[in-house]
Write an enzyme that holds these catalytic residues in place. Structure first.
Site, short mmCIF file in Angstrom:
data_model
loop_
_atom_site.label_atom_id
_atom_site.label_comp_id
_atom_site.label_asym_id
_atom_site.label_seq_id
_atom_site.Cartn_x
_atom_site.Cartn_y
_atom_site.Cartn_z
N ASP A 22 0.91 -1.15 0.00
CA ASP A 22 0.00 0.00 0.00
C ASP A 22 0.94 1.20 0.00
O ASP A 22 1.56 1.51 1.02
CB ASP A 22 -0.86 0.01 1.27
CG ASP A 22 -1.85 1.17 1.25
OD1 ASP A 22 -1.44 2.29 0.87
OD2 ASP A 22 -3.01 0.98 1.61
N HIS A 23 1.07 1.84 -1.15
CA HIS A 23 2.17 2.81 -1.25
C HIS A 23 2.03 4.00 -0.31
O HIS A 23 2.99 4.69 -0.03
CB HIS A 23 2.40 3.24 -2.71
CG HIS A 23 1.42 4.25 -3.22
ND1 HIS A 23 0.16 3.92 -3.66
CD2 HIS A 23 1.51 5.59 -3.35
CE1 HIS A 23 -0.47 5.00 -4.04
NE2 HIS A 23 0.33 6.04 -3.87
N HIS B 180 -5.77 2.86 1.32
CA HIS B 180 -4.98 4.03 1.74
C HIS B 180 -5.58 4.74 2.96
O HIS B 180 -4.89 5.03 3.93
CB HIS B 180 -4.85 5.03 0.59
CG HIS B 180 -4.26 4.46 -0.66
ND1 HIS B 180 -3.28 3.49 -0.64
CD2 HIS B 180 -4.50 4.70 -1.97
CE1 HIS B 180 -2.94 3.18 -1.88
NE2 HIS B 180 -3.67 3.89 -2.70
C1 BG6 Z 1 -3.75 4.59 -6.25
C2 BG6 Z 1 -5.14 4.65 -6.81
O1 BG6 Z 1 -3.64 3.52 -5.36
O2 BG6 Z 1 -3.45 5.80 -5.57
C3 BG6 Z 1 -5.28 5.84 -7.74
O3 BG6 Z 1 -5.41 3.46 -7.52
C4 BG6 Z 1 -4.86 7.12 -7.04
O4 BG6 Z 1 -6.63 5.97 -8.20
C5 BG6 Z 1 -3.48 6.94 -6.40
O5 BG6 Z 1 -4.83 8.16 -7.99
C6 BG6 Z 1 -3.11 8.15 -5.57
O6 BG6 Z 1 -1.78 8.04 -5.16
P1 BG6 Z 1 -0.90 9.32 -4.84
O7 BG6 Z 1 0.39 8.78 -4.32
O8 BG6 Z 1 -0.77 10.09 -6.10
O9 BG6 Z 1 -1.66 10.10 -3.81
#
Ligand code: BG6
Length: 501
Positions: free
Chosen positions: A181-182, A244
């Site tokens: 989960d980044h 997230h």
């Molecule tokens: C991803 C989603 O996990 O996270 C995307 O699938 C979203 O829809 C993205 O745009 C948002 O990531 P960040 O790091 O740009 O906030």
């Protein structure tokens, strides 16, 4: 620490994630001297390509997406010499036999059996086939050395996530499985733990006796872009809330871990997920708001509505916005509402956490025209990266009236460049540290929380889907959700609220 020689296998190496995130992350780790001394990256894809073509694609993508740019061709060649491309048909066993030969050859060049890191950057429907082929050919036979990283979405609902966990467990031990989960790799998200448990002055207040409510916002300016096909089957609840936002919530709400040991932290997080109050189908309308963006404008530029996006059905009822309220049934958080919201095509890109404290017990002062502002602690995750403490102070002058003020800690003041989330997470996976990855029970528990909502929305198709204008803060119903309890969505800096003076 030195990392053992490692072979990294990227499935889906010609895809978007590999281009934008994975190779830039490997490249930046390499420049920082954080890659293993000996490593090889095998890029696997369906298309036929030779190494040279693939390496030059990577070079173009680094130019476009990497935080460190390529300074000279010679420097890049050194990095690129570690990358080879292998055409691969995921459902052909022969393809995996070719891969096995290649792995053996690389091990021979290492002079030892290297670690293996499988990165599955592919559609979830292909995970089973790849995992089965890895098992058949015994490619990840060493639990101490071999790891697999699985991208989200991890399943589609609770039962599919359980199935997927079961399937993976036939090939891998739990400690080999890294569910990414980044958001957990983001610098400011990790700082929540440091802030809470590295200081003595906040934790005594961090509970229902002092905290009135908590808000978590992850707003995006982008629409679905060219991911309409995927997004139609997902929606904001699956794409953002289940992972997230709930992960951020667990960091805010968890009890103090006894140590930084991976399972210790993950247990504390799982406790939070278990404590989230499950709501009944009848309550879904009361606790949640779903929206879909209509046309509008972002920073003055007109943008189409969701229904006009590529790959989206003209009568789609997929939500691009969710606002909802959680309660945690435990001693620390009983009756404290956690409001969360996320949406695409919102006014600005902004992820933030707002901790709102209870009002003063007895009001002694007179306040300026804005009145009393509650004490708030605001953690800005991105793109602003800061922590703000908002409090009341005497307005300079002859009368004793108050106005809000703010103390700010700005990340950029102590560091010019933070590593990207994927750099942090890939390095952890290379080192075998699963702390920031999700364990099977966490993922299942998070799905469990949203199951009733998923089902209620599916059965109640259009009635509760609100349109909202692109470039705003979502449907009015999201404001009403808070207003019912006397709350409003807070701004993430004082400047935005303070017009006076
Ligand atoms: C991803 C989603 O996990 O996270 C995307 O699938 C979203 O829809 C993205 O745009 C948002 O990531 P960040 O790091 O740009 O906030």
């Amino acid at each position: 620490d030195t990392i053992k020689p490692t072979i990294i296998l990227v499935f889906g190496a010609t895809g978007d994630l590999a281009k934008r995130k994975l190779f830039p992350a490997f490249y930046n780790l390499y420049l920082d001297g954080r890659m293993p001394e000996k490593f090889e990256i095998i890029a696997l894809g369906r298309a036929k390509k030779d190494d040279e073509t693939y390496r030059s694609d990577v070079s173009n993508n680094l130019t476009a997406f990497s935080r460190n740019k390529i300074t000279s061709d010679k420097a890049y060649q050194k990095f690129a010499s570690h990358i080879t491309y292998l055409q691969n048909d995921i459902d052909q066993e022969e393809s995996f036999q070719v891969l096995k030969l290649k792995l053996d050859a690389i091990d021979l060049s290492f002079g030892e059996r290297g670690n293996r890191l499988f990165y599955l950057s592919i559609a979830p429907s292909l995970i089973a086939t790849i995992s089965n082929n890895i098992k058949k050919l015994d490619l990840a036979a060493n639990p101490e050395q071999d790891r697999i990283i699985i991208e989200k979405p991890f399943g589609y609902n609770k039962s599919s996530a359980e199935l997927l966990n079961k399937l993976l467990s036939e090939t891998f031990e739990e400690k080999q499985i890294y569910r990414i989960d980044h958001y957990l790799g983001k610098e400011t998200v990790q700082n929540i733990l440091a802030f809470r448990f590295g200081n003595s002055m906040f934790e005594p207040l961090w509970n229902r006796n002092f905290i009135d409510s908590i808000q978590i916002t992850v707003a995006e300016e982008v629409g679905v872009e060219d991911r309409g096909g995927f997004y139609e089957g997902a929606g904001a609840l699956r794409d953002m809330i289940q992972n997230h936002l709930m992960q951020i919530l667990t960091m805010v709400a968890m009890e103090a871990p006894n140590s930084l040991q991976a399972d210790e932290i993950r247990n504390r997080k799982a406790d939070v997920l278990k404590a989230i109050r499950r709501i009944t189908p009848e309550e879904v309308k009361h606790y949640t708001v779903r929206g879909q963006y209509d046309k509008g404008s972002i920073k003055g530029k007109p943008v189409p509505g969701y229904l006009k996006e590529k790959g989206v059905a003209s009568n789609s009822n997929t939500e691009t916005f969710v606002a909802m309220k959680f309660y945690l049934d435990n001693w620390r958080w009983q009756d404290v509402p956690f409001y969360v919201r996320t949406g695409k095509r919102m006014k600005e890109k902004q992820s933030s956490i707002v901790i709102q404290f209870k009002p003063v017990t007895h009001s002694t002062f007179s306040y300026g025209k804005e009145g009393m502002m509650p004490n708030r602690l605001i953690i800005n995750i991105q793109p602003a990266m800061d922590i703000r403490l908002q409090f009341m102070t005497k307005k300079p002058g002859l009368s004793l009236s108050l106005k809000p003020a703010e103390m700010v800690f700005d990340y950029f003041s102590c560091s010019t460049q933070s590593p990207e989330a994927y750099e942090t997470l890939l390095l952890d996976a290379l080192q075998g540290d699963p702390t920031l990855f999700m364990r099977s029970d966490q993922v299942e528990e998070a799905w469990d929380v949203v199951t009733t909502i998923q089902e209620a929305w599916e059965n109640d198709k259009f009635s509760s889907l609100y349109q909202y204008e692109a470039g705003g803060w979502g449907p009015e119903a999201a404001n009403e959700l808070l207003a019912r309890q006397g709350h409003t969505w807070a701004s993430n800096t004082l400047n935005k609220v303070e017009q006076e003076e």
